[in-house]
Design a protein around this motif. Structure first.
Motif, PDB file in Angstrom:
ATOM      1  N   GLU A   1       2.690  20.804  -8.086  1.00 19.89           N
ATOM      2  CA  GLU A   1       1.613  21.339  -8.921  1.00 19.89           C
ATOM      3  C   GLU A   1       1.823  22.821  -9.203  1.00 19.89           C
ATOM      4  O   GLU A   1       1.564  23.292 -10.316  1.00 19.89           O
ATOM      5  CB  GLU A   1       0.264  21.110  -8.234  1.00 19.89           C
ATOM      6  CG  GLU A   1      -0.179  19.659  -8.230  1.00 19.89           C
ATOM      7  CD  GLU A   1      -1.385  19.426  -7.332  1.00 19.89           C
ATOM      8  OE1 GLU A   1      -2.108  18.436  -7.561  1.00 19.89           O
ATOM      9  OE2 GLU A   1      -1.607  20.240  -6.398  1.00 19.89           O
ATOM     10  N   ARG A   2       2.284  23.537  -8.204  1.00 23.49           N
ATOM     11  CA  ARG A   2       2.573  24.957  -8.394  1.00 23.49           C
ATOM     12  C   ARG A   2       3.640  25.152  -9.463  1.00 23.49           C
ATOM     13  O   ARG A   2       3.478  25.963 -10.385  1.00 23.49           O
ATOM     14  CB  ARG A   2       3.029  25.580  -7.077  1.00 23.49           C
ATOM     15  CG  ARG A   2       3.440  27.040  -7.178  1.00 23.49           C
ATOM     16  CD  ARG A   2       3.994  27.546  -5.842  1.00 23.49           C
ATOM     17  NE  ARG A   2       4.375  28.942  -5.919  1.00 23.49           N
ATOM     18  CZ  ARG A   2       5.541  29.380  -6.407  1.00 23.49           C
ATOM     19  NH1 ARG A   2       6.434  28.484  -6.851  1.00 23.49           N
ATOM     20  NH2 ARG A   2       5.798  30.675  -6.441  1.00 23.49           N
ATOM     21  N   ALA A   3       4.729  24.411  -9.347  1.00 31.10           N
ATOM     22  CA  ALA A   3       5.832  24.548 -10.296  1.00 31.10           C
ATOM     23  C   ALA A   3       5.396  24.147 -11.704  1.00 31.10           C
ATOM     24  O   ALA A   3       5.760  24.809 -12.694  1.00 31.10           O
ATOM     25  CB  ALA A   3       7.018  23.693  -9.843  1.00 31.10           C
TER      26      ALA A   3
ATOM     27  N   GLU B   1       1.112  33.684  -9.401  1.00 29.65           N
ATOM     28  CA  GLU B   1       2.058  33.176  -8.411  1.00 29.65           C
ATOM     29  C   GLU B   1       1.513  33.322  -6.999  1.00 29.65           C
ATOM     30  O   GLU B   1       1.660  32.419  -6.167  1.00 29.65           O
ATOM     31  CB  GLU B   1       3.388  33.929  -8.546  1.00 29.65           C
ATOM     32  CG  GLU B   1       4.140  33.608  -9.831  1.00 29.65           C
ATOM     33  CD  GLU B   1       5.341  34.517 -10.044  1.00 29.65           C
ATOM     34  OE1 GLU B   1       5.518  35.453  -9.237  1.00 29.65           O
ATOM     35  OE2 GLU B   1       6.101  34.283 -11.006  1.00 29.65           O
ATOM     36  N   SER B   2       0.844  34.437  -6.727  1.00 29.33           N
ATOM     37  CA  SER B   2       0.255  34.663  -5.408  1.00 29.33           C
ATOM     38  C   SER B   2      -0.858  33.660  -5.125  1.00 29.33           C
ATOM     39  O   SER B   2      -0.930  33.084  -4.027  1.00 29.33           O
ATOM     40  CB  SER B   2      -0.284  36.090  -5.316  1.00 29.33           C
ATOM     41  OG  SER B   2      -0.950  36.305  -4.089  1.00 29.33           O
TER      42      SER B   2
ATOM     43  N   GLY C   1      -2.473  28.717  -2.292  1.00 30.76           N
ATOM     44  CA  GLY C   1      -2.976  27.347  -2.378  1.00 30.76           C
ATOM     45  C   GLY C   1      -2.057  26.359  -1.691  1.00 30.76           C
ATOM     46  O   GLY C   1      -2.512  25.427  -1.021  1.00 30.76           O
ATOM     47  N   VAL C   2      -0.748  26.570  -1.830  1.00 32.53           N
ATOM     48  CA  VAL C   2       0.228  25.709  -1.160  1.00 32.53           C
ATOM     49  C   VAL C   2       0.117  25.872   0.355  1.00 32.53           C
ATOM     50  O   VAL C   2       0.108  24.886   1.109  1.00 32.53           O
ATOM     51  CB  VAL C   2       1.658  26.032  -1.642  1.00 32.53           C
ATOM     52  CG1 VAL C   2       2.682  25.289  -0.797  1.00 32.53           C
ATOM     53  CG2 VAL C   2       1.819  25.676  -3.120  1.00 32.53           C
TER      54      VAL C   2
END
Length: 296
Positions: free
Chosen positions: A50-52, A34-35, A40-41
């Protein structure tokens, strides 16, 4: 290492089961993922979508049984032959179907890991590099019985993970560790001999040869205990003095003091201590990670 492989696989669209021995290890791995994605975001490298999506494709567990229907297992257990074999046997006992077992070893023999396996032709090396979500190289190591189909399958996975795969023969240290450890050991000897300070040696390679990180700083990142373990293995297997670790503590002590790894200096040389992640711990308690992929 395990959480980084899981992140890269999920980002490529694979369904991932991340398994570790204890709940605390699992939670720590998920927090690291998650970090990484949040950073990256922030830097514009990863979108919120993309993260989700990446996080939605990762399921974490401490139960090996929950991985039983996976097509590819990538193990990231400590660098001990007995643990690698034990992990493979445990997976075989739970999974009657054919699967590929990819070991993330940086030096151990793929052929020896596969000895006694039900399908040794489906055992292969898949050596990732830290930090996995940034480093592009994957070293595919071909054991004596590894089939061409297995090699092509893991090559396709690596490419799907936006990695650059290379294929090497199953020899001690493969290509990357053999070269990297030789350079790191020579840098330590140079410190020991008073050729230059650790920072200046690193700077020489970073600015003179365009290395992104000097050999001593890289050794610190990997872990002195890990490098010592690999060096001892290569020295024993290859029988060449270039892989004998420096015998006095002087070459190792400047790096050990940074606090990145738990290494004790002694008058007779260096003794590997227990790292927080138990990367090469010889104690019964150890950290395991298997990353199991299912094509989505």
């Amino acid at each position: 290492m395990g959480h980084g492989i899981a992140q890269a696989a999920a980002a490529a669209g694979f369904e991932v089961v991340l398994r570790d021995l204890e709940e605390s290890f699992v939670e720590k791995g998920l927090r690291a993922i998650e970090s990484n994605l949040s950073k990256g975001v922030e830097r514009g490298k990863v979108t919120d979508e993309e993260r989700a999506r990446t996080l939605s494709l990762i399921r974490a567990t401490t139960q090996l049984e929950e991985t039983s229907d996976s097509d590819l297992f990538i193990e990231a257990v400590p660098e001990r032959l007995d643990l690698k074999r034990e992990t493979l046997r445990a997976i075989e006992s739970l999974n009657p179907a054919d699967f590929i077992f990819a070991t993330n070893t940086s030096s151990l023999s793929i052929t020896e890991i596969a000895e006694g396996a039900r399908r040794p032709e489906r055992v292969v090396g898949m050596h990732f590099f830290n930090p996995v979500h940034i480093m592009r190289l994957v070293e595919i190591v071909v054991g004596r019985q590894t089939s061409p189909e297995t090699v092509e399958a893991v090559r396709a996975v690596a490419v799907g993970m936006k990695k650059e795969p290379i294929v090497v023969r199953d020899v001690p240290g493969f290509a990357s560790s053999r070269l990297g450890v030789a350079l790191g050991l020579e840098a330590m000897r140079m410190v020991e001999e008073g050729v230059a300070g650790a920072k200046d040696i690193d700077t020489a390679m970073e600015l003179g040869y365009n290395h992104p990180m000097g050999p001593l700083r890289l050794t610190d990142l990997v872990g002195l205990d890990v490098r010592l373990h690999i060096a001892e293995y290569l020295h024993a297997k290859l029988g060449t003095e270039r892989f004998r670790p420096p015998t006095s503590s002087g070459a190792w002590l400047p790096r050990a003091n940074s606090g990145r790894s738990r290494v004790r200096a002694s008058t007779s040389g260096m003794t590997a201590g227990s790292r927080r992640t138990a990367a090469v711990s010889r104690k019964p308690r150890r950290r395991d990670a298997e990353i199991n992929l299912r094509p989505k």
